[in-house]
Design a protein around this motif. Structure first.
Motif, PDB file in Angstrom:
ATOM      1  N   GLY A 120       0.801  -1.226   0.000  1.00 43.40           N
ATOM      2  CA  GLY A 120       0.000   0.000   0.000  1.00 43.40           C
ATOM      3  C   GLY A 120       0.830   1.272   0.000  1.00 43.40           C
ATOM      4  O   GLY A 120       0.279   2.375  -0.054  1.00 43.40           O
ATOM      5  N   LYS A 121       2.141   1.150   0.091  1.00 47.63           N
ATOM      6  CA  LYS A 121       2.957   2.366   0.206  1.00 47.63           C
ATOM      7  C   LYS A 121       4.067   2.483  -0.838  1.00 47.63           C
ATOM      8  O   LYS A 121       4.609   3.558  -1.059  1.00 47.63           O
ATOM      9  N   TYR A 122       4.453   1.354  -1.455  1.00 48.78           N
ATOM     10  CA  TYR A 122       5.675   1.433  -2.257  1.00 48.78           C
ATOM     11  C   TYR A 122       5.534   2.329  -3.481  1.00 48.78           C
ATOM     12  O   TYR A 122       6.521   2.926  -3.915  1.00 48.78           O
ATOM     13  N   ASN A 123       4.319   2.480  -4.010  1.00 44.10           N
ATOM     14  CA  ASN A 123       4.197   3.363  -5.176  1.00 44.10           C
ATOM     15  C   ASN A 123       4.421   4.835  -4.794  1.00 44.10           C
ATOM     16  O   ASN A 123       4.971   5.609  -5.582  1.00 44.10           O
ATOM     17  N   GLU A 124       4.008   5.202  -3.586  1.00 40.23           N
ATOM     18  CA  GLU A 124       4.256   6.576  -3.115  1.00 40.23           C
ATOM     19  C   GLU A 124       5.739   6.783  -2.809  1.00 40.23           C
ATOM     20  O   GLU A 124       6.302   7.843  -3.080  1.00 40.23           O
ATOM     21  N   THR A 125       6.359   5.761  -2.232  1.00 42.80           N
ATOM     22  CA  THR A 125       7.808   5.846  -1.986  1.00 42.80           C
ATOM     23  C   THR A 125       8.532   6.040  -3.327  1.00 42.80           C
ATOM     24  O   THR A 125       9.443   6.864  -3.449  1.00 42.80           O
ATOM     25  N   TRP A 126       8.065   5.289  -4.323  1.00 45.87           N
ATOM     26  CA  TRP A 126       8.698   5.377  -5.650  1.00 45.87           C
ATOM     27  C   TRP A 126       8.562   6.776  -6.241  1.00 45.87           C
ATOM     28  O   TRP A 126       9.493   7.330  -6.824  1.00 45.87           O
ATOM     29  N   ASP A 147       8.901  -9.061  -6.008  1.00 43.49           N
ATOM     30  CA  ASP A 147       8.609 -10.197  -6.876  1.00 43.49           C
ATOM     31  C   ASP A 147       7.948  -9.674  -8.160  1.00 43.49           C
ATOM     32  O   ASP A 147       7.758  -8.458  -8.321  1.00 43.49           O
ATOM     33  N   ILE A 148       7.570 -10.597  -9.060  1.00 42.73           N
ATOM     34  CA  ILE A 148       7.075 -10.162 -10.373  1.00 42.73           C
ATOM     35  C   ILE A 148       5.786  -9.348 -10.233  1.00 42.73           C
ATOM     36  O   ILE A 148       5.617  -8.302 -10.873  1.00 42.73           O
ATOM     37  N   GLN A 149       4.916  -9.813  -9.375  1.00 45.29           N
ATOM     38  CA  GLN A 149       3.633  -9.122  -9.185  1.00 45.29           C
ATOM     39  C   GLN A 149       3.851  -7.660  -8.747  1.00 45.29           C
ATOM     40  O   GLN A 149       3.242  -6.735  -9.257  1.00 45.29           O
ATOM     41  N   ARG A 150       4.772  -7.476  -7.811  1.00 47.61           N
ATOM     42  CA  ARG A 150       5.017  -6.120  -7.308  1.00 47.61           C
ATOM     43  C   ARG A 150       5.784  -5.275  -8.333  1.00 47.61           C
ATOM     44  O   ARG A 150       5.565  -4.068  -8.441  1.00 47.61           O
ATOM     45  N   LEU A 151       6.688  -5.925  -9.080  1.00 45.05           N
ATOM     46  CA  LEU A 151       7.385  -5.168 -10.132  1.00 45.05           C
ATOM     47  C   LEU A 151       6.380  -4.669 -11.169  1.00 45.05           C
ATOM     48  O   LEU A 151       6.436  -3.516 -11.604  1.00 45.05           O
ATOM     49  N   ARG A 152       5.450  -5.552 -11.546  1.00 41.62           N
ATOM     50  CA  ARG A 152       4.430  -5.170 -12.527  1.00 41.62           C
ATOM     51  C   ARG A 152       3.605  -4.003 -12.012  1.00 41.62           C
ATOM     52  O   ARG A 152       3.354  -3.035 -12.719  1.00 41.62           O
ATOM     53  N   ASP A 153       3.195  -4.098 -10.764  1.00 43.44           N
ATOM     54  CA  ASP A 153       2.357  -3.047 -10.188  1.00 43.44           C
ATOM     55  C   ASP A 153       3.132  -1.730 -10.124  1.00 43.44           C
ATOM     56  O   ASP A 153       2.608  -0.665 -10.477  1.00 43.44           O
ATOM     57  N   LEU A 154       4.386  -1.810  -9.705  1.00 39.85           N
ATOM     58  CA  LEU A 154       5.198  -0.590  -9.612  1.00 39.85           C
ATOM     59  C   LEU A 154       5.320   0.065 -10.985  1.00 39.85           C
ATOM     60  O   LEU A 154       5.146   1.275 -11.141  1.00 39.85           O
TER      61      LEU A 154
END
Ligand code: NDP
Length: 294
Positions: A120-126, A147-154
């Motif tokens: 819930g926070k890594y996109n804002e950190t990015w 992982d792949i799922q989070r890389l895709r989402d980012l």
């Protein structure tokens, strides 16, 4: 394969990053400072730390002293640090980053990674890292433990693609799917715990290969990672090991030996994070905290 301690990989934003560096996890400030000085003395060009390790100040001291002792400029060393889980979010990352710069005694950082993908926070950190990058305070931005799922989402939310994914990687844990995904997207894989928590260092098959080349198991593992095209950051607090880990350029592993080590993969992460949450700490963010939520 023509590799040496100066070898770099060109990241997807055009910045050149040394293939081999030294990590400093689990070292206190004084130890980290000494290790960094030894690393620079023995020709290392990259250092990997994190706010979570509680030793950025020591790394900053070691870097300043090591540069002076070896007649190096700041631009000769590639410095990586990471955004602490407790700082996840936009404003908190921006504020924390300024403190990290001060502790590391530098005007810019070469590479900043999101240490762990806090749900819930890594996109804002990015987004904060993108702004710091655009402001010229960071030369390259990346992630760790995605992982792949989070890389895709980012990447769905990002304007700038990560240059690096730093993952647990060693002969017993080869992250095959993530490596393939990163290769396809021109994201460089970097190995954390590259020596494999003792299990890889004591592996009989790797020992036999090491004997054949008259090298140590650590050297064979590091060389295997470099030949696999992976950046690696073995950590040591002993000058002899620091020297040994960088002495991997006078031999090359045969295709057969590369394959043998490839075949040792168990795909067993030492730590996994599921729906990764930062549990926090009642007093706010402690700089010396070195823990994660399982
Ligand atoms: P490593 O795989 O680098 O192994 C370090 C251990 O191996 C230490 O106990 C060290 O001993 C020992 N060692 C080092 N060289 C030799 C050698 N030549 N022969 C025998 N033993 C040796 O583990 P780390 O977990 O430290 O990973 C490396 C770096 O990766 C970290 O320091 C950190 O910078 C990063 N990291 C990142 C993470 C992330 O989430 N992004 C997570 C974990 C690590 P000694 O220190 O006593 O000399």
């Amino acid at each position: 394969m023509d590799l040496n301690l100066e070898s770099t990989v060109r990241l997807n934003n055009g910045v050149d990053m040394p293939r081999l560096g030294m990590g400093v996890w689990r070292s206190d400030n004084a130890t980290a400072s000494q290790s960094v000085r030894w690393a620079l003395k023995h020709g290392y060009k990259a250092i990997d730390t994190a706010k979570q390790y509680g030793n950025e100040a020591g790394v900053g001291d070691g870097l300043a002293q090591g540069l002076a002792e070896n007649d190096l400029n700041r631009s000769d060393v590639f410095l990586t640090t990471k955004i602490f889980n407790g700082d996840a979010g936009y404003e908190s990352t921006i504020t924390a980053f300024e403190d990290q710069l001060a502790r590391l005694k530098t005007r810019y950082i070469d590479l900043v990674l999101i240490h762990w993908p806090v749900t819930g926070k890594y996109n804002e950190t990015w987004r904060a890292l993108e702004d710091l990058y655009m402001a010229g305070k960071i030369r390259a931005i990346g992630v760790s433990n995605f992982d792949i799922q989070r890389l895709r989402d980012l990447m769905k939310h990002a304007s700038i693609k990560p240059v690096i994914n730093q993952m647990e990687f060693n002969p017993l844990e080869q992250e095959t799917d993530i490596k393939d995904y990163c290769d396809r997207h021109n994201i460089q894989l970097e190995a954390w715990s590259p020596l494999g928590h003792g299990d890889a260092l004591n592996n009989e098959q790797i020992k036999q290969i090491a004997d054949k080349y008259n090298k140590s198991t650590a050297q064979v593992i590091i060389r295997w990672e470099l030949q696999r095209g992976i950046n690696t950051i073995p950590k040591s607090t002993h000058e002899e090991f620091i020297k040994e880990n960088a002495d991997v350029y006078d031999f090359a592993l045969s295709d057969e030996d590369m394959e043998l080590i490839n075949s040792l993969n168990l795909d067993k992460r030492s730590i996994w994070y599921g729906d990764f949450q930062w549990s926090g700490n009642p007093d706010g963010v402690a700089d010396s905290v070195d823990q994660w939520d399982k």
